[in-house]
Structure formats: structure tokens, C-alpha cells
Scaffold this motif. Structure first.
Motif, mmCIF file in Angstrom:
data_model
loop_
_atom_site.group_PDB
_atom_site.id
_atom_site.type_symbol
_atom_site.label_atom_id
_atom_site.label_comp_id
_atom_site.label_asym_id
_atom_site.label_seq_id
_atom_site.Cartn_x
_atom_site.Cartn_y
_atom_site.Cartn_z
ATOM 1 N N SER A 44 0.827 -1.193 0.000
ATOM 2 C CA SER A 44 0.000 0.000 0.000
ATOM 3 C C SER A 44 0.865 1.247 0.000
ATOM 4 N N ASP A 48 1.067 4.066 -2.948
ATOM 5 C CA ASP A 48 0.872 5.493 -2.682
ATOM 6 C C ASP A 48 2.039 6.307 -3.219
ATOM 7 N N ALA A 52 2.005 9.051 -6.250
ATOM 8 C CA ALA A 52 2.474 10.424 -6.029
ATOM 9 C C ALA A 52 3.548 10.791 -7.044
ATOM 10 N N ASP A 117 7.353 10.780 0.144
ATOM 11 C CA ASP A 117 6.272 11.347 -0.651
ATOM 12 C C ASP A 117 6.862 12.422 -1.564
ATOM 13 N N ASN A 139 0.914 14.252 0.463
ATOM 14 C CA ASN A 139 -0.358 13.638 0.085
ATOM 15 C C ASN A 139 -0.984 12.843 1.221
ATOM 16 N N ARG A 140 -0.176 12.440 2.178
ATOM 17 C CA ARG A 140 -0.659 11.587 3.269
ATOM 18 C C ARG A 140 0.160 11.886 4.517
#
Length: 156
Positions: A44, A48, A52, A117, A139-140
Motif C-alpha cells: 500500500s 501510494d 504520487a 512522498d 499527500n498523506r
């Protein structure tokens, strides 16, 4: 792709080390259950990060007639909000003789230099001789200490 995977491996080790404690709450403490959950978390996280990176590349590829502007960009020290999202102020100086826009890729990294990220912040219509400011936000949520590095910076 190999480069991204190499940077994700240290996180995999951390997740695998933390997984036994995390899975104790769910009741599945078997070695295969722990390994499965750790692998799922790593996949995961990798997905992600790949998403990105793809989005950042798409934004930068959309810039037509851009020139390298790294010397005209400054990143401040990043901070994190209550949700763990990292953000950093981006300042650009327009040294051109006409109004320009800027696209700046910001890479958020852990203290070991591993990519966590990446985002692109766009600063539009900066007057000649003036400065423009914007904020790049991850983003997270990101854990641990985070630093921000400049990737590509374009003036167009």
C-alpha cells in the motif's frame, strides 16, 4: 522502478518489526498472518508513493517551455500538522524580465534519505523581480522526522 523499491525496503523492515504488536489487537498473531499484514502495508505504501511520483511527473511533463529554476527557489523547514501531513513553504524569485510561473517538485524524505512522498506546487504569475510563495503539502500523513528536498524546479 528499482530505485523506488530500494527506498521502500527500509520502511518494510520497520513495518515488519512493528507488525507483531499491531496484529496482537486483531487476534492474528501467526507468523503468516503477521507477514501478510506487513506485506500488505508495504504494498500500500509503495502504491501510494508510485501514484504520487506519477502525478508529480504528469504535472511537470505538462509544463511547456520551462527552464531550470532551482537557483531561484528556496524551501523552508518542513512542519507537520495534527494528521501527520508534512508541509513546507516554497519561495520563488522571478529573475526574468516578464511575468512567469513556477512548478516546483518537493520530495519529503526521512532522516535516512528515503523518499516518503513527492508533490508539485505551482506558483502562477509571479511579476518580474518579485517573489512568490506557496506551500507544498504531503499527500498523506508521514511518520518520524521529515525533511524536504527540491526535485525539479521549472520557470515558464
Amino acid at each position: 522502478m528499482t530505485r523506488v523499491r530500494r527506498r521502500i525496503l527500509p520502511a518494510a523492515a520497520v513495518i515488519a518489526a512493528l507488525a507483531p504488536g499491531a496484529t496482537a489487537c486483531s487476534g492474528d498473531t501467526t507468523p503468516s498472518g503477521v507477514a501478510s499484514k506487513a506485506a500488505s502495508a508495504v504494498a500500500s505504501m509503495g502504491a501510494d508513493l508510485n501514484a504520487a511520483a506519477a502525478e508529480a511527473k504528469k504535472k511537470l511533463d505538462g509544463v511547456k517551455g520551462g527552464v531550470d529554476a532551482k537557483g531561484d527557489v528556496r524551501l523552508r523547514t518542513p512542519s507537520k500538522d495534527a494528521d501527520g501531513h508534512a508541509s513546507v513553504r516554497v519561495t520563488v524569485s522571478n529573475t526574468a524580465t516578464s511575468t512567469k510561473s513556477f512548478a516546483v517538485q518537493v520530495d519529503f524524505r526521512d532522516t535516512g534519505g528515503n523518499l516518503l512522498d513527492t508533490v508539485v506546487v505551482t506558483l502562477s504569475d509571479v511579476a518580474p523581480g518579485a517573489a512568490g510563495e506557496g506551500t507544498a503539502r504531503s499527500n498523506r500523513g508521514l511518520s518520524g522526522d521529515v525533511k524536504a528536498d527540491m526535485g525539479t524546479a521549472l520557470r515558464y
